[in-house]
Design a protein around this motif. Structure first.
Motif, mmCIF file in Angstrom:
data_model
loop_
_atom_site.group_PDB
_atom_site.id
_atom_site.type_symbol
_atom_site.label_atom_id
_atom_site.label_comp_id
_atom_site.label_asym_id
_atom_site.label_seq_id
_atom_site.Cartn_x
_atom_site.Cartn_y
_atom_site.Cartn_z
ATOM 1 N N CYS A 84 3.269 -4.074 1.459
ATOM 2 C CA CYS A 84 3.555 -2.666 1.172
ATOM 3 C C CYS A 84 4.594 -2.102 2.136
ATOM 4 C CB CYS A 84 2.270 -1.842 1.252
ATOM 5 S SG CYS A 84 1.125 -2.111 -0.117
ATOM 6 N N LEU A 85 4.462 -2.446 3.427
ATOM 7 C CA LEU A 85 5.402 -1.939 4.432
ATOM 8 C C LEU A 85 6.816 -2.448 4.177
ATOM 9 C CD1 LEU A 85 6.012 -0.457 7.109
ATOM 10 C CD2 LEU A 85 5.365 -2.570 8.300
ATOM 11 N N PHE A 86 6.943 -3.763 3.934
ATOM 12 C CA PHE A 86 8.273 -4.347 3.721
ATOM 13 C C PHE A 86 8.890 -3.849 2.411
ATOM 14 C CE2 PHE A 86 6.920 -8.308 6.375
ATOM 15 C CZ PHE A 86 6.888 -7.507 7.507
ATOM 16 N N THR A 87 8.047 -3.606 1.402
ATOM 17 C CA THR A 87 8.544 -3.057 0.142
ATOM 18 C C THR A 87 9.043 -1.628 0.359
ATOM 19 O OG1 THR A 87 6.970 -4.395 -1.127
ATOM 20 C CG2 THR A 87 7.962 -2.527 -2.269
ATOM 21 N N THR A 88 8.316 -0.851 1.167
ATOM 22 C CA THR A 88 8.735 0.522 1.463
ATOM 23 C C THR A 88 10.070 0.528 2.195
ATOM 24 O OG1 THR A 88 6.386 1.072 1.742
ATOM 25 C CG2 THR A 88 7.975 2.739 2.413
ATOM 26 N N MET A 89 10.258 -0.440 3.122
ATOM 27 C CA MET A 89 11.524 -0.539 3.841
ATOM 28 C C MET A 89 12.676 -0.865 2.897
ATOM 29 S SD MET A 89 10.472 -2.569 7.332
ATOM 30 C CE MET A 89 9.467 -1.775 8.603
ATOM 31 N N GLU A 90 12.352 -1.605 1.824
ATOM 32 C CA GLU A 90 13.362 -1.953 0.831
ATOM 33 C C GLU A 90 13.701 -0.741 -0.040
ATOM 34 O OE1 GLU A 90 14.017 -5.816 -2.005
ATOM 35 O OE2 GLU A 90 12.175 -4.696 -2.331
ATOM 36 N N LEU A 91 12.689 0.099 -0.332
ATOM 37 C CA LEU A 91 12.863 1.234 -1.229
ATOM 38 C C LEU A 91 13.412 2.480 -0.538
ATOM 39 C CD1 LEU A 91 9.517 0.924 -3.229
ATOM 40 C CD2 LEU A 91 11.809 0.409 -4.094
ATOM 41 N N THR A 92 13.146 2.590 0.771
ATOM 42 C CA THR A 92 13.588 3.773 1.505
ATOM 43 C C THR A 92 14.103 3.345 2.882
ATOM 44 O OG1 THR A 92 12.914 5.976 2.275
ATOM 45 C CG2 THR A 92 11.217 4.281 2.294
ATOM 46 N N THR A 93 13.946 4.189 3.898
ATOM 47 C CA THR A 93 14.463 3.861 5.231
ATOM 48 C C THR A 93 13.360 3.335 6.143
ATOM 49 O OG1 THR A 93 14.059 6.083 6.094
ATOM 50 C CG2 THR A 93 16.187 5.697 5.004
ATOM 51 N N ILE A 94 13.759 2.663 7.223
ATOM 52 C CA ILE A 94 12.795 2.147 8.203
ATOM 53 C C ILE A 94 11.987 3.278 8.842
ATOM 54 C CG2 ILE A 94 12.559 0.960 10.435
ATOM 55 C CD1 ILE A 94 14.951 -0.800 9.606
ATOM 56 N N PRO A 95 12.618 4.402 9.272
ATOM 57 C CA PRO A 95 11.826 5.501 9.861
ATOM 58 C C PRO A 95 10.781 6.076 8.909
ATOM 59 C CG PRO A 95 14.146 5.773 10.406
ATOM 60 C CD PRO A 95 14.065 4.671 9.392
ATOM 61 N N VAL A 96 11.142 6.268 7.634
ATOM 62 C CA VAL A 96 10.196 6.812 6.653
ATOM 63 C C VAL A 96 9.048 5.826 6.434
ATOM 64 C CG1 VAL A 96 9.868 7.414 4.210
ATOM 65 C CG2 VAL A 96 11.833 8.317 5.464
ATOM 66 N N ALA A 97 9.374 4.533 6.301
ATOM 67 C CA ALA A 97 8.348 3.501 6.102
ATOM 68 C C ALA A 97 7.378 3.463 7.273
ATOM 69 C CB ALA A 97 9.010 2.131 5.927
ATOM 70 N N VAL A 149 11.988 11.426 -1.144
ATOM 71 C CA VAL A 149 11.688 9.996 -1.157
ATOM 72 C C VAL A 149 11.032 9.681 -2.500
ATOM 73 C CG1 VAL A 149 10.391 8.165 -0.002
ATOM 74 C CG2 VAL A 149 11.369 10.033 1.342
ATOM 75 N N SER A 150 11.367 8.548 -3.096
ATOM 76 C CA SER A 150 10.846 8.204 -4.422
ATOM 77 C C SER A 150 9.323 8.046 -4.412
ATOM 78 C CB SER A 150 11.480 6.908 -4.926
ATOM 79 O OG SER A 150 10.986 5.792 -4.209
ATOM 80 N N PHE A 151 8.718 8.320 -5.555
ATOM 81 C CA PHE A 151 7.268 8.210 -5.692
ATOM 82 C C PHE A 151 6.801 6.788 -5.395
ATOM 83 C CE2 PHE A 151 3.561 7.167 -8.378
ATOM 84 C CZ PHE A 151 2.647 8.067 -7.842
ATOM 85 N N GLN A 152 7.576 5.801 -5.843
ATOM 86 C CA GLN A 152 7.241 4.392 -5.617
ATOM 87 C C GLN A 152 7.209 4.066 -4.123
ATOM 88 O OE1 GLN A 152 9.980 1.608 -7.403
ATOM 89 N NE2 GLN A 152 8.469 -0.028 -7.493
ATOM 90 N N ALA A 153 8.194 4.603 -3.379
ATOM 91 C CA ALA A 153 8.250 4.378 -1.934
ATOM 92 C C ALA A 153 7.049 5.006 -1.235
ATOM 93 C CB ALA A 153 9.547 4.945 -1.362
ATOM 94 N N VAL A 154 6.681 6.215 -1.672
ATOM 95 C CA VAL A 154 5.521 6.907 -1.100
ATOM 96 C C VAL A 154 4.249 6.112 -1.371
ATOM 97 C CG1 VAL A 154 4.094 8.999 -1.197
ATOM 98 C CG2 VAL A 154 6.578 9.181 -1.296
ATOM 99 N N LEU A 155 4.125 5.615 -2.600
ATOM 100 C CA LEU A 155 2.939 4.855 -2.997
ATOM 101 C C LEU A 155 2.777 3.599 -2.143
ATOM 102 C CD1 LEU A 155 0.789 5.264 -5.213
ATOM 103 C CD2 LEU A 155 2.056 3.649 -6.624
ATOM 104 N N PHE A 156 3.870 2.840 -1.970
ATOM 105 C CA PHE A 156 3.816 1.630 -1.144
ATOM 106 C C PHE A 156 3.621 1.980 0.332
ATOM 107 C CE2 PHE A 156 5.776 -0.625 -4.797
ATOM 108 C CZ PHE A 156 4.967 -1.749 -4.802
ATOM 109 N N GLY A 157 4.236 3.092 0.772
ATOM 110 C CA GLY A 157 4.086 3.509 2.168
ATOM 111 C C GLY A 157 2.651 3.864 2.499
ATOM 112 N N LEU A 158 2.000 4.607 1.599
ATOM 113 C CA LEU A 158 0.589 4.947 1.796
ATOM 114 C C LEU A 158 -0.290 3.702 1.655
ATOM 115 C CD1 LEU A 158 0.375 8.344 -0.147
ATOM 116 C CD2 LEU A 158 0.466 7.989 2.322
ATOM 117 N N GLY A 159 0.143 2.768 0.796
ATOM 118 C CA GLY A 159 -0.567 1.486 0.671
ATOM 119 C C GLY A 159 -0.530 0.724 1.981
#
Length: 300
Positions: A84-97, A149-159
């Motif tokens: 989930c963390l690495f996917t979030t980094m792919e979808l958004t930025t490292i600080p947001v992830a 930030v995209s909904f998908q990024a938020v979902l993976f970030g919270l995951g």
């Protein structure tokens, strides 16, 4: 004592460099799950070698039944939260992830209420609300902002935060029998074995022979994983866990610096405020736990 502080800060700072290695491996065409597998295998190899050389007794599995703990920490937690963390980094930025990953303590509060029968008091409810506020600022949820930030990024970030929290729950049971270093080693070994079938050796096996890929893969498994955890564990020998956890807030700061200055990622003032609120909430929760522990000790 000074060495202990240095070890803790250095370990946390190294955790903050994870995004750099992940992005480098992405450039070679690896997917988030493949990077998780590379991290699990390289970390497992180095941790096992370390224990064989310096603490062989910590590799002993007391009963086969204890594998259930490491299925929890290795597959349900580490594998899931890393993916989930690495996917979030792919979808958004490292600080947001990284900021979304730090919702983990809030999930610990919720999960502990159900699985460890801990009380959900006013302080914990307030902490959950502040965490929600911090996350809302980080993902730029409010309508006045166009750059959300995209909904998908938020979902993976919270995951990632949820998976991170699961480690605390499962390791709580494992700590009754095993040291933190043993738990970490078995966690990555279990994760590596379970995930290996998902690596596309036919397509990307040859990439594993590339010197630069080997360097990044073992760099990811060594510096921000095996080595970081080993020196963090050394530091814990001479410093209170509550103080150590405060020092680990260096991690998101390092991640933010890497994201902004190395990868030129944007992180707005509002998002910085959100991250400060999330980290401040974590520190407040830790302070409350320390006060509670001190009160119980005096009462006893």
């Amino acid at each position: 004592m000074k060495k202990a502080y240095i070890f803790i800060i250095l370990g946390a700072a190294l955790w903050g460099t994870i995004g750099w290695y992940v992005n480098q491996l992405y450039d070679y065409g690896f997917s988030p799950i493949e990077v998780v597998i590379l991290r699990a295998w390289t970390a497992a190899i180095m941790l096992v070698v370390y224990l064989l050389l310096f603490a062989k007794e910590q590799l002993k599995l007391r009963t086969v039944k204890d594998i259930q703990y490491f299925i929890g920490t290795g597959i349900l937690s580490i594998s899931f939260f890393n993916f989930c963390l690495f996917t979030t980094m792919e979808l958004t930025t490292i600080p947001v992830a990284t900021a979304l990953l730090y919702t983990g303590p809030a999930f610990v509060v919720i999960l502990s209420t159900f699985f460890l029968k801990e009380t959900l008091n006013k302080e914990k409810i307030a902490a959950l609300l502040f965490t929600f506020l911090g996350v809302s600022l980080v993902i730029e949820f409010f309508p006045s902002n166009m750059n959300t930030v995209s909904f998908q990024a938020v979902l993976f970030g919270l995951g990632a935060g949820f998976g991170y929290a699961l480690y605390s729950i499962f390791s709580k049971f494992a700590l009754k029998k095993y040291s933190t270093l043993s738990i970490t080693t078995y966690t990555f070994v279990t994760s590596a074995i379970a995930l290996t079938p998902f690596f596309p050796f036919a397509e990307k096996g040859m990439l594993l022979l590339h010197p630069t890929v080997i360097l990044y893969a073992f760099g990811l498994g060594f510096l921000p994983t095996a080595f970081a955890y080993i020196i963090y564990t050394w530091g814990l020998k001479d410093i209170e866990a509550s103080k150590a956890s405060i020092l680990t807030t260096v991690e998101p700061v390092v991640a933010m610096i890497i994201g902004i200055f190395i990868f030129k990622e944007t992180f707005t003032f509002q998002q910085i405020i959100g991250m400060v609120i999330i980290l401040g909430t974590i520190l407040l929760m830790q302070h409350q736990q320390k006060k509670k522990a001190s009160f119980i000790k005096k009462a006893g």
